[in-house]
Design a protein around this motif. Structure first.
Motif, PDB file in Angstrom:
ATOM      1  N   CYS A 148       0.657  -1.229  -0.131  1.00 17.36           N
ATOM      2  CA  CYS A 148       0.093  -0.007   0.127  1.00 17.36           C
ATOM      3  C   CYS A 148       0.796   1.253  -0.194  1.00 17.36           C
ATOM      4  N   ALA A 149       1.475   1.468   1.103  1.00 22.75           N
ATOM      5  CA  ALA A 149       2.318   2.554   1.222  1.00 22.75           C
ATOM      6  C   ALA A 149       1.538   4.145   1.054  1.00 22.75           C
ATOM      7  N   ASN A 150       0.398   4.132   1.238  1.00 24.67           N
ATOM      8  CA  ASN A 150      -0.547   5.188   1.169  1.00 24.67           C
ATOM      9  C   ASN A 150       0.012   6.365   2.169  1.00 24.67           C
ATOM     10  N   CYS A 151       0.288   5.745   3.434  1.00 23.16           N
ATOM     11  CA  CYS A 151       0.700   6.771   4.252  1.00 23.16           C
ATOM     12  C   CYS A 151       1.937   7.604   3.782  1.00 23.16           C
ATOM     13  N   CYS A 152       2.844   6.950   2.966  1.00 32.35           N
ATOM     14  CA  CYS A 152       3.899   7.838   2.481  1.00 32.35           C
ATOM     15  C   CYS A 152       3.713   8.477   1.205  1.00 32.35           C
ATOM     16  N   LYS A 153       2.685   7.980   0.583  1.00 32.84           N
ATOM     17  CA  LYS A 153       2.131   8.712  -0.661  1.00 32.84           C
ATOM     18  C   LYS A 153       1.261   9.816  -0.451  1.00 32.84           C
ATOM     19  N   THR A 154       0.552   9.943   0.795  1.00 31.29           N
ATOM     20  CA  THR A 154      -0.298  11.126   0.980  1.00 31.29           C
ATOM     21  C   THR A 154      -0.191  12.076   2.247  1.00 31.29           C
ATOM     22  N   THR A 155       0.551  11.570   3.222  1.00 29.55           N
ATOM     23  CA  THR A 155       0.954  12.262   4.431  1.00 29.55           C
ATOM     24  C   THR A 155       2.152  12.685   4.675  1.00 29.55           C
ATOM     25  N   SER A 156       2.655  13.744   5.655  1.00 30.05           N
ATOM     26  CA  SER A 156       3.935  13.962   5.965  1.00 30.05           C
ATOM     27  C   SER A 156       4.143  13.554   7.351  1.00 30.05           C
ATOM     28  N   PRO A 157       5.106  13.139   7.890  1.00 31.25           N
ATOM     29  CA  PRO A 157       5.248  12.810   9.405  1.00 31.25           C
ATOM     30  C   PRO A 157       6.072  14.160   9.710  1.00 31.25           C
TER      31      PRO A 157
ATOM     32  N   TYR B 204       8.092  20.812  11.481  1.00 30.38           N
ATOM     33  CA  TYR B 204       8.974  20.620  10.086  1.00 30.38           C
ATOM     34  C   TYR B 204       7.961  19.445   9.600  1.00 30.38           C
ATOM     35  N   VAL B 205       7.777  19.505   8.349  1.00 27.53           N
ATOM     36  CA  VAL B 205       6.904  18.589   7.305  1.00 27.53           C
ATOM     37  C   VAL B 205       7.504  18.484   6.080  1.00 27.53           C
ATOM     38  N   LEU B 206       7.260  17.699   5.280  1.00 30.09           N
ATOM     39  CA  LEU B 206       7.768  17.312   4.036  1.00 30.09           C
ATOM     40  C   LEU B 206       7.256  18.406   3.240  1.00 30.09           C
ATOM     41  N   GLN B 207       7.779  19.008   2.263  1.00 28.01           N
ATOM     42  CA  GLN B 207       7.494  19.908   1.214  1.00 28.01           C
ATOM     43  C   GLN B 207       6.468  19.310   0.365  1.00 28.01           C
ATOM     44  N   SER B 208       6.470  18.076  -0.090  1.00 26.52           N
ATOM     45  CA  SER B 208       5.702  17.659  -1.052  1.00 26.52           C
ATOM     46  C   SER B 208       5.129  16.028  -0.830  1.00 26.52           C
ATOM     47  N   SER B 209       4.493  15.498  -1.425  1.00 26.94           N
ATOM     48  CA  SER B 209       4.028  14.093  -1.267  1.00 26.94           C
ATOM     49  C   SER B 209       3.741  13.919  -2.783  1.00 26.94           C
ATOM     50  N   PRO B 210       4.155  12.226  -3.068  1.00 28.88           N
ATOM     51  CA  PRO B 210       4.581  11.461  -2.046  1.00 28.88           C
ATOM     52  C   PRO B 210       6.069  12.049  -1.462  1.00 28.88           C
ATOM     53  N   CYS B 211       6.136  10.857  -0.371  1.00 25.00           N
ATOM     54  CA  CYS B 211       7.538  11.160   0.124  1.00 25.00           C
ATOM     55  C   CYS B 211       8.571  11.172  -0.852  1.00 25.00           C
ATOM     56  N   PRO B 212       9.474  12.134  -0.770  1.00 22.41           N
ATOM     57  CA  PRO B 212      10.807  12.051  -1.717  1.00 22.41           C
ATOM     58  C   PRO B 212      11.711  10.766  -1.428  1.00 22.41           C
ATOM     59  N   PHE B 213      11.377  10.008  -0.329  1.00 25.16           N
ATOM     60  CA  PHE B 213      12.090   8.957   0.065  1.00 25.16           C
ATOM     61  C   PHE B 213      11.505   7.648  -0.238  1.00 25.16           C
TER      62      PHE B 213
END
Length: 164
Positions: free
Chosen positions: A55-64, A98-107
């Motif tokens: 799935c990895a939806n968390c990484c695709k849609t949200t930022s930690p 601090y959160v990611l500038q974009s999604s999905p997560c660049p990592f």
């Protein structure tokens, strides 16, 4: 089994928090230890059947949230200076986190694997938070996470079956 749990989740989870207020109130009434035990058992059962890499939806849609120690750890793993890491990947949100500038997560890799997995932020290490103590404290967040994570949705739906 993992793909089966994910299939209908997106449709069924839409508006989960809003549409399940009575169930939320019912869970809030449980004793803390009982609530924790139910979550922990269902978490173990669910993740025995489910692979997050499907799935990895968390990484695709949200930022930690990135705390300072997370920033230092990830920037070191990427062999970047902290200010360069911040300027390249992060920004401060309205709450000053601090959160990611974009999604999905660049990592997030093409195979849904995290390229900084061993150094990933604390929030990623603990997500989806369904095996922690004092679940009552994050119950509202857990219901919101059901809209992001099929595992959380499945855990809550299984809990509903037990409660009803």
């Amino acid at each position: 089994m993992s793909k089966e749990l994910i299939e209908n989740w997106a449709t069924d989870s839409a508006g989960y928090q809003k549409n399940n207020q009575d169930f939320y109130k019912q869970l809030r009434k449980l004793k803390e230890k009982q609530l924790d035990q139910q979550f922990h058992q269902l978490d173990a059962d669910t993740f025995a059947k489910m692979d997050c890499l499907d799935c990895a939806n968390c990484c695709k849609t949200t930022s930690p949230i990135f705390y300072q120690h997370d920033i230092e750890r990830v920037s070191k793993a990427l062999k970047m200076k902290v200010p360069d890491f911040i300027n390249t990947y992060l920004f401060k949100d309205e709450e000053g986190d601090y959160v990611l500038q974009s999604s999905p997560c660049p990592f997030l890799g093409y195979d849904n694997k995290c390229i900084v997995y061993k150094s990933r932020p604390t929030a990623c290490r603990e997500y989806p938070h369904t095996n922690r103590k004092r679940m009552r404290q994050i119950l509202s967040k857990t219901f919101k996470n059901a809209e992001v994570c099929p595992a959380v949705f499945h855990i809550l739906e299984r809990m509903r079956e037990v409660r009803c």
